[in-house]
Write an enzyme that holds these catalytic residues in place. Structure first.
Site, PDB file in Angstrom:
ATOM      1  N   HIS A 821     -54.437  13.559 -14.379  1.00 51.69           N
ATOM      2  CA  HIS A 821     -54.419  14.780 -13.574  1.00 51.69           C
ATOM      3  C   HIS A 821     -55.408  14.625 -12.420  1.00 51.69           C
ATOM      4  O   HIS A 821     -56.621  14.605 -12.634  1.00 51.69           O
ATOM      5  CB  HIS A 821     -54.796  15.988 -14.447  1.00 51.69           C
ATOM      6  CG  HIS A 821     -53.753  16.302 -15.469  1.00 51.69           C
ATOM      7  ND1 HIS A 821     -54.042  16.764 -16.733  1.00 51.69           N
ATOM      8  CD2 HIS A 821     -52.408  16.203 -15.397  1.00 51.69           C
ATOM      9  CE1 HIS A 821     -52.902  16.938 -17.393  1.00 51.69           C
ATOM     10  NE2 HIS A 821     -51.898  16.601 -16.603  1.00 51.69           N
ATOM     11  N   GLU A 824     -58.745  16.591 -11.720  1.00 54.36           N
ATOM     12  CA  GLU A 824     -59.803  16.538 -12.722  1.00 54.36           C
ATOM     13  C   GLU A 824     -60.731  15.347 -12.451  1.00 54.36           C
ATOM     14  O   GLU A 824     -60.818  14.404 -13.232  1.00 54.36           O
ATOM     15  CB  GLU A 824     -59.176  16.452 -14.116  1.00 54.36           C
ATOM     16  CG  GLU A 824     -58.337  17.690 -14.411  1.00 54.36           C
ATOM     17  CD  GLU A 824     -57.409  17.555 -15.608  1.00 54.36           C
ATOM     18  OE1 GLU A 824     -56.652  18.512 -15.873  1.00 54.36           O
ATOM     19  OE2 GLU A 824     -57.434  16.511 -16.271  1.00 54.36           O
ATOM     20  N   HIS A 919     -59.866  13.664 -19.520  1.00 51.10           N
ATOM     21  CA  HIS A 919     -59.432  14.775 -18.657  1.00 51.10           C
ATOM     22  C   HIS A 919     -60.628  15.626 -18.245  1.00 51.10           C
ATOM     23  O   HIS A 919     -61.719  15.487 -18.779  1.00 51.10           O
ATOM     24  CB  HIS A 919     -58.452  15.680 -19.420  1.00 51.10           C
ATOM     25  CG  HIS A 919     -57.093  15.099 -19.582  1.00 51.10           C
ATOM     26  ND1 HIS A 919     -56.004  15.572 -18.914  1.00 51.10           N
ATOM     27  CD2 HIS A 919     -56.667  14.056 -20.329  1.00 51.10           C
ATOM     28  CE1 HIS A 919     -54.942  14.864 -19.244  1.00 51.10           C
ATOM     29  NE2 HIS A 919     -55.313  13.926 -20.113  1.00 51.10           N
ATOM     30  N   GLU A 999     -61.967  16.065 -23.019  1.00 48.84           N
ATOM     31  CA  GLU A 999     -62.046  16.981 -21.887  1.00 48.84           C
ATOM     32  C   GLU A 999     -63.503  17.186 -21.502  1.00 48.84           C
ATOM     33  O   GLU A 999     -64.350  17.382 -22.355  1.00 48.84           O
ATOM     34  CB  GLU A 999     -61.470  18.359 -22.279  1.00 48.84           C
ATOM     35  CG  GLU A 999     -60.034  18.340 -22.764  1.00 48.84           C
ATOM     36  CD  GLU A 999     -59.038  18.508 -21.628  1.00 48.84           C
ATOM     37  OE1 GLU A 999     -59.491  18.628 -20.467  1.00 48.84           O
ATOM     38  OE2 GLU A 999     -57.830  18.524 -21.907  1.00 48.84           O
TER      39      GLU A 999
END
Ligand code: ZN
Length: 1096
Positions: A821, A824, A919, A999
Site C-alpha cells: 500500500h 503507508e 503495513h 502494522e
C-alpha cells in the site's frame, strides 16, 4: 443467627417449597413474597431527611457508604454525635433499614437458597397476575440502583442467566390471551423489571420478538397511552426493542410510529423523561425507510421540530438526550429523498441552523452540535467538488489483461467509463488495511473452500526458470543472461572507484534518473534528495481542543450559508499543468522519461514571488500528491487531493511543496476530499513539514506541525460525473471529509513541504540499496540485490537475499515484504530498520544470518509509491487483495513473490519459518500484528484442526523486544474478506503457520515508553530492529524462549482473555462492559451518535 436472619431464612425455605407447585400455592406465595419484599423496600430519600444533611448530599453518601459496609465505625459515631436528636434517630433508622435490605439481598442471591431461581419459576408457572405483579415488584426493588455495589451486580447477572426478561414476557403473553386487561395488575412492575434488564440483555430484542413480546408491548403502549403509571417503563422497553432492525420494521407495520406521535401530543409538556424515550425510539424506528414515510404521514415531524426549535425549554437533565433523539430522527429522515423534502418543507434547516448557532459551549452538547451540523449538511443542496472530474488526474493504459483467471471481471472493473456490475458496494465503504471490511472479493462468491479450493500455481517449467533468484543455492553466483538481468538495476561500479564517496544527494539524483513515471515530474523533492528524517527528540501527540472542532462545525455551516464571502480563486491546478504540457493523455510504458531531474530550492529560499498574492504549490515530483488548490481567503486554502492512478477514489496521502509564505502568518489548509469517515487527525496526529531554510541552517528534518487540527464532514458530495465508473453512483449520498490544520511557517519566503506522513520514495529505496550494493562485506556474508520482476511501467522490483554462506540448504527462510500500500510509507521506514539490522555486521545480525536465509521484497508496489497513490498500483486494484490468484501480467510483483514461495516449497524444499508483510495503519496507534488462528476462522473447515502452537509466537516475542509493540492490539481472526490478503493466502496456500501482517501506526503510541508521542522514522526503524531481535529468539533454546515469554506473561494473559471474550461473541462483551459500570443510567447506547468529528 439473628432472629431477623432466621425468619428470612425460614421464608426463603417456604418459598422453595411453594415454588415447586406455584399454581397450587398462590396465596402462600403471596404472603411469603410480601414478607420478603417488606425487608427490601427501598427507603426513598424524600423530604424527611435530617436537617443537618439536607444540603449535604455528599455527607449522606458518606454515611450510606459506612452503613453499607456494615460497620458503624468511630468516624461514623463521631459524626452522628454531632447531629441533633431528630437526625440521629433518622440515621439510626436508616442504618437499620439498610442493614436489613442488604442482608435480605445477600440471602436472595445466595447460591444455597436459590431464591431468585424460585421467584423466576413462580413468574413462569403461576397463572395469577397479582402474584406475578408482586414478584416483579420485589425483583424491581432488588434491582434498584440504590443498592450500590456488588450485590446488585449479582442480582442482575443472576436474572440474566435465568433469562428473567424473556420469562416475564412469555408469561405476560400467555396471560393476555384472555384479554389485555387481565394483566393490568402486573404491567407496571413487570415492565419496570423489563426496562431494567433490557439495557443489559443485548439479545432481548430478538428473544422478545420470538415470544410475541414486541407486538404485546406495542399493544400495551396503545392501551395505556394515557395511563401515566406504566407508560414510562413501557416506552423504555419499546426503545430497547426498537434497536433491532427486524423489530423496527415490525413495529412500524403495527403502527408504532402513529402510537408514539399520538403519545407525544397527549403527554404533558413537562414529562420530559417520556418525551426523551419517544424521541430515542423514533430515532431508532426511522432507521427503516418505511417508518420515515409513516412519520411524515402522521404529521409527527412538526412536533419533533417544534421541540428542537424551543430546545431551551427542555428540562435540563434531559436536554442532551432529547436533542440527540430528535437529531437522530432528523438525520435518518434526511437519508431518504422523501424525508429530506419533508424536513426542508417544515423549516427543518432553519431550525437546525438556529440550534447550531445557539448550542451551548458546554462539552456535553458537543455531540449534539456535531449531529446537528450533520443534519444541516444532509439537508442543504450538495455542492460538487470543484474539480473537472472525480476521476484522478493520472491515467495509464493497462496492458492486455490475458493470463488472469478473473480477467473478464477485472478488465471491466478497472477501465474508466466502462460499466461494471457493481456488486462490490463495500468498496465504497471504509477501507482500512486489514482491519476494516473492504470488498468481499469476487473470487470468493459462492466458493466452498473444502471442495473448490484450488489456487493457481505456476507451472513447473516456469518455476525452474526462477533458479537465478536463489543464488544462495547455486554457489552464490548471480546468474547473468536471465530475462530479469537485461533490465536489472545497473550496478554502479563507477561510484565505487571514485576517490570521494558519493553524497546522498548525488546518489539520490542518479537513482531518480532511472525511476520511470507516467507523467513528467518537474523536480526532485528536496527532503527526499537530502535523505530527510525526523528530529532527534520525541514529538508529543496533538492535544485535541474540542473548541476547535466546535468552531470548525459552525464555520462549515456559515460557509455554506454565505459563500459570497469567500474568494474561490484557483491557485494550483495539476490537470491544467498536465494538459498544457500535452502529457495529459495516455503515456504508454515505452515512453521515455529519462531526462535528468534536479532541485533548485536552495536558490529560491528567501525570494518573494511578487507576481502573485498567494502561496505557491507544486506536487509534480515522486510520491507527490496534490491536485488543485483554491484560495478561500488571504490565509485559508482548500486543497483537493489526486485519486489513485486510473481511479476515482482513495484520497488520503498528500505530499506537496508550498512557497511564497508571508512572515508570522498562520495559514489554514483544508484538505476537502478525504473519504474515510474518521481519522487519527482527530486523535492526536499532526501532519509533517520540512523547511528548506531550516535545512540550510543545518536543522533539516521532517517535523510534526500544525494547530487547530480537526477532521470533519463537509458539504461536498461525491456525485459521479457522467464518465465516471457506475459503481460510484451508489455513493450519491456520500460526502467528503475535511482534514484541516493551521501552519505558521518558520521562515518567510521559504520553500516547505507538507505530507501526510514521512515520505519514502521508490528512488529513496534504490539509493539506499545502491549504497549497500557498493559496500564491501565480510567474505562469509552473502548479500544480493536482484530484480524480482518489472512493474507495469518497467521499473525493476528489488529482491534481496541475505544470509551467511554456510549450510544454506538446511536453513529455514524468513520471507519479508512491505509497501504493497503506497500511502503507508511507515512500512518502508520499518523495513529500512530491518535492513539496517541485517546489513550491519554485528554478532546479533550474524546469529540471524547463520540460521536463516532472508528473502526480502522491500517494495511490492513501486508504481503506487512513485505516483503518490494511497492504495493501488496502476490498475485501480488493491494488490493486497490479489494474493490468492494474482495475474502474472497485471500483478507481476505479487505473482513474483508467490512464485518464490512456490519454488521454496516444491523445488528447493526449504521451510519458510516466518512470512511477514509490513503495513502502516492510519486508524490505530502502536505497532501490532495480525496472524492466523484456525479457531478464529470464518470457515468451519479450518476449525477441524487445532491451531499450530506457534501461531502467536512472533507477536508474543515482539511484545518483549519492541518498545512500540502492543500485543493487545493484535488479532488472529481469519475473515472471509481477508482470504486474498498476503497474510491469509500465504498461511493457507503454503501452510506457513507464522504468517503475519505487521502494522505500524502513522500517528503514535498510546502505551509503552512512547505513550502520547508520535512515531517518527527513528522509532519506526527501531521497530524494524526490534522485529529482528524477536526473530532471533526463534533460534534460542526452549528455556531461553520460555523465559523471554514469561517476561510478558501478565500482558499475555490479559490478551488471551480478550481473545477468548471476542470469540465468545457479543453477549460476553456486553456483560464485561456493564459489570464495571452499573450505576450509570440504564441508557448507555451511543449508536445514534452521527459522526461529524468523531466521538467527543
Ligand atoms: Zn496496508
Amino acid at each position: 443467627m439473628t432472629t431477623v436472619e432466621s425468619s428470612l431464612s425460614l421464608s426463603l425455605d417456604r418459598l422453595a417449597q411453594a415454588a415447586a407447585r406455584p399454581a397450587e400455592n398462590v396465596e402462600a406465595l403471596k404472603t411469603i413474597v410480601a414478607r420478603v419484599h417488606s425487608r427490601l423496600k427501598v427507603q426513598e430519600n424524600g423530604g424527611n431527611g435530617p436537617t443537618c444533611l439536607k444540603n449535604a448530599r455528599e455527607k449522606k453518601n458518606l454515611v450510606d457508604m459506612l452503613f453499607y459496609k456494615g460497620k458503624c465505625n468511630k468516624i461514623c459515631q463521631d459524626y452522628i454525635a454531632t447531629c441533633n436528636q431528630k437526625d440521629q434517630l433518622f440515621i439510626l433508622k436508616r442504618n437499620s433499614d439498610v442493614h436489613t435490605r442488604m442482608d435480605t439481598l445477600s440471602c436472595l442471591v445466595s447460591s444455597e437458597k436459590m431464591a431468585l431461581d424460585y421467584l423466576v419459576r413462580v413468574i413462569e408457572h403461576c397463572r395469577d397476575p397479582p402474584l406475578v405483579g408482586s414478584v416483579c415488584a420485589l425483583l424491581h426493588d432488588a434491582l434498584s440502583p440504590s443498592n450500590k455495589g456488588d450485590l446488585r451486580n449479582t442480582v442482575i447477572q443472576t436474572c440474566l442467566s435465568l433469562n428473567a426478561a424473556e420469562v416475564i414476557l412469555r408469561t405476560l403473553k400467555a396471560l393476555s390471551a384472555e384479554g389485555l386487561a387481565v394483566i393490568d395488575p402486573c404491567i407496571h412492575p413487570a415492565y419496570q423489571v423489563l426496562a431494567k434488564l433490557a439495557s443489559k440483555d443485548p439479545k432481548l430484542a430478538v428473544k422478545a420478538r420470538l415470544v410475541g413480546g414486541v407486538k404485546l408491548t406495542h399493544q400495551l403502549l396503545q392501551a395505556h397511552m394515557k395511563n401515566c403509571v406504566p407508560l414510562l417503563p413501557l416506552l423504555m422497553v419499546t426503545k430497547y426493542l426498537a434497536k433491532n432492525s427486524t423489530n423496527q420494521v415490525m413495529l412500524g407495520k403495527d403502527g408504532c410510529v402513529a402510537t408514539l406521535v399520538s403519545i407525544l401530543s397527549s403527554v404533558p409538556k413537562t414529562h420530559w423523561a417520556k418525551i426523551k424515550f419517544i424521541m430515542e425510539t423514533l430515532a431508532l424506528l426511522t432507521k427503516a425507510k418505511s417508518n420515515v414515510i409513516r412519520l411524515v404521514r402522521e404529521t409527527g415531524l412538526q412536533r419533533v421540530l417544534s421541540i428542537l426549535d424551543a430546545w431551551e425549554k427542555i428540562e435540563r437533565r434531559h436536554q442532551v438526550k432529547v436533542i440527540k433523539g430528535i437529531l437522530g430522527t432528523l438525520s435518518h429522515m434526511c437519508d431518504s429523498k422523501h424525508g429530506r423534502k419533508a424536513v426542508v418543507a417544515l423549516n427543518g434547516v432553519e431550525i437546525t441552523q438556529r440550534f447550531i448557532q445557539s448550542c451551548p459551549a458546554d462539552k456535553k452538547f458537543d455531540n449534539n452540535l456535531a449531529n446537528a451540523t450533520n443534519v444541516f449538511l444532509k439537508c442543504i443542496s450538495k455542492g460538487e467538488l470543484p474539480v473537472s472530474s472525480s476521476w484522478g488526474a493520472f491515467t495509464f493504459q493497462v496492458p492486455n489483461r490475458e493470463g488472469s483467471e478473473t480477467s473478464s471481471d477485472r478488465s471491466r472493473e478497472a477501465t474508466p467509463g466502462v460499466d461494471v456490475d457493481s456488486s462490490d458496494e463495500e468498496a465504497e465503504e471504509e477501507i482500512e488495511d486489514e482491519e476494516e471490511d473492504f470488498e468481499l472479493s469476487q473470487d470468493f462468491k459462492g466458493i466452498d473452500l473444502a471442495s473448490d479450493y484450488c489456487p493457481q500455481k505456476p507451472r513447473m517449467e516456469e518455476l525452474v526458470k526462477l533458479a537465478h533468484l536463489f543464488p544462495e543455492l547455486f554457489n552464490f553466483r548471480i546468474a547473468s543472461g536471465t530475462r530479469f538481468k537485461e533490465v536489472a538495476v545497473p550496478i554502479r561500479r563507477g561510484a565505487l572507484n571514485d576517490v570521494i564517496p558519493e553524497s546522498h544527494n548525488e546518489r539520490y539524483i542518479r537513482a531518480s534518473d532511472c525511476t520511470r513515471s507516467i507523467i513528467n515530474f518537474v523536480k526532485v523533492a528536496y527532503p527526499d534528495m537530502v535523505g530527510a528524517r525526523g528530529p532527534s527528540h520525541l514529538e508529543e501527540l496533538y492535544e485535541k481542543d474540542r473548541r476547535v472542532c466546535r468552531n470548525k462545525a459552525i464555520a462549515t455551516v456559515e460557509r455554506v450559508l454565505h459563500p459570497e464571502v469567500y474568494m474561490e480563486r484557483v491557485v494550483y491546478d495539476l490537470d491544467y499543468l498536465l494538459e498544457s504540457e500535452h502529457s495529459r493523455h495516455l503515456i504508454t510504458p515505452s515512453s521515455n522519461t529519462s531526462r535528468s531531474l534536479g532541485n533548485w530550492d536552495e536558490k529560491r529560499v528567501g525570494k518573494r514571488d511578487a507576481s502573485v498574492t498567494h502561496l505557491n504549490f507544486e506536487s509534480r515530483f515522486e510520491s507527490g500528491n496534490l491536485r488543485r488548490v483554491i484560495q478561500a481567503s488571504n490565509t485559508e486554502y482548500d486543497l483537493i487531493l489526486n485519486a489513485d492512478v486510473n481511479s476515482s477514489h482513495h484520497h488520503q496521502w498528500f505530499y506537496f511543496e508550498v512557497s511564497n509564505m508571508e512572515p508570522h502568518t498562520p495559514y489554514v489548509f483544508n484538505i476537502i476530499n478525504n473519504e474515510k469517515p474518521n481519522s487519527e487527525f482527530n486523535y492526536g496526529m499532526k501532519p509533517v513539514m520540512f523547511s528548506v531554510c531550516e535545512a540550510m541552517k543545518g536543522r533539516g528534518a521532517w517535523v510534526r506541525t500544525g494547530v487547530d487540527i480537526c477532521y470533519h464532514k463537509n458539504h461536498y458530495s461525491r456525485i459521479p460525473k457522467s464518465h465516471d465508473n457506475v459503481r460510484f453512483k451508489k455513493s450519491v449520498n456520500k460526502c467528503y471529509y475535511t482534514a484541516t490544520f493551521t501552519v505558521t511557517f518558520p521562515h518567510a519566503y521559504d520553500v516547505c513541504y507538507l505530507a501526510y506522513h514521512y515520505p519514502y520514495t521508490y528512488t529513496q529505496l534504490q539509493a539506499y540499496l545502491n549504497k549497500h550494493d557498493s559496500i564491501e562485506r565480510a567474505s562469509d556474508i552473502f548479500y544480493s540485490n536482484q530484480s524480482l520482476c518489472h512493474t507495469l511501467n518497467g521499473n525493476p522490483v528489488p529482491l534481496l537475499t541475505v544470509t551467511t554462506k554456510e549450510n544454506v540448504k538446511e536453513k529455514e527462510v524468513i520471507f519479508l515484504t512491505a509497501r504493497v500500500h503506497p500511502g503507508e510509507s511507515n512500512a518502508s521506514w520499518v523495513m529500512e530498520g530491518i535492513l539496517d539490522f541485517l546489513l550491519t555486521d554485528t554478532a546479533a545480525s550474524r546469529l540471524l544470518l547463520q540460521n536463516f536465509i532472508f528473502k526480502i521484497v522491500p517494495m511490492l508496489n513501486p508504481e503506487g509509491v512513485i505516483h503518490g497513490n494511497q492504495r493501488c498500483g496502476l490498475t485501480d486494484e488493491d494488490l493486497n487483495r490479489r494474493w490468492r490468484a494474482p495475474s502474472p501480467s497485471l500483478h507481476p510483483t505479487i505473482y513474483g513473490a508467490k512464485s518464490l514461495l512456490e519454488y521454496l516449497r516444491s523445488i528447493s524444499k526449504q521451510k519458510v519459518r516466518v512470512f511477514c508483510d509490513l503495513h502502516g495503519h492510519s486508524r490505530q496507534k502502536n505497532v501490532f500484528m495480525y496472524g492466523c488462528s484456525r479457531m478464529q476462522s470464518w470457515w468451519l473447515g479450518d476449525k477441524e484442526f487445532l491451531d499450530h502452537p506457534d501461531f502467536m509466537l512472533l507477536p508474543r516475542l515482539a511484545q518483549s523486544c519492541m518498545a512500540t509493540f502492543s500485543l493487545r492490539d493484535c488479532h488472529f481472526q481469519i475473515e472471509r474478506t481477508r482470504e486474498s490478503t498476503a497474510r491469509v493466502a500465504v498461511w493457507r496456500q503454503f501452510e506457513i503457520p507464522m504468517s503475519y501482517t505487521m502494522e505500524a501506526s502513522t500517528c503514535g503510541c498510546d502505551q509503552g515508553p512512547y505513550k502520547n508521542y508520535h512515531l517518527s522514522p527513528k522509532q519506526l526503524q527501531e521497530s524494524g530492529e526490534g522485529f529482528c531481535v524477536s526473530l532471533s529468539y526463534l533460534i534460542s533454546t526452549p528455556e531461553a524462549l520460555n523465559s523471554r515469554l514469561r517476561l510478558n506473561s501478565d500482558r499475555l494473559e490479559c490478551h488471551m482473555r480478550v481473545v477468548a471474550e471476542r470469540s465468545l461473541g457479543d453477549f460476553t462483551q456486553e456483560v464485561a462492559f456493564w459489570s464495571g459500570d452499573l450505576d450509570d443510567d440504564l441508557d448507555t447506547d451511543d449508536d445514534l451518535d452521527l459522526d461529524l468529528y468523531g466521538p467527543v
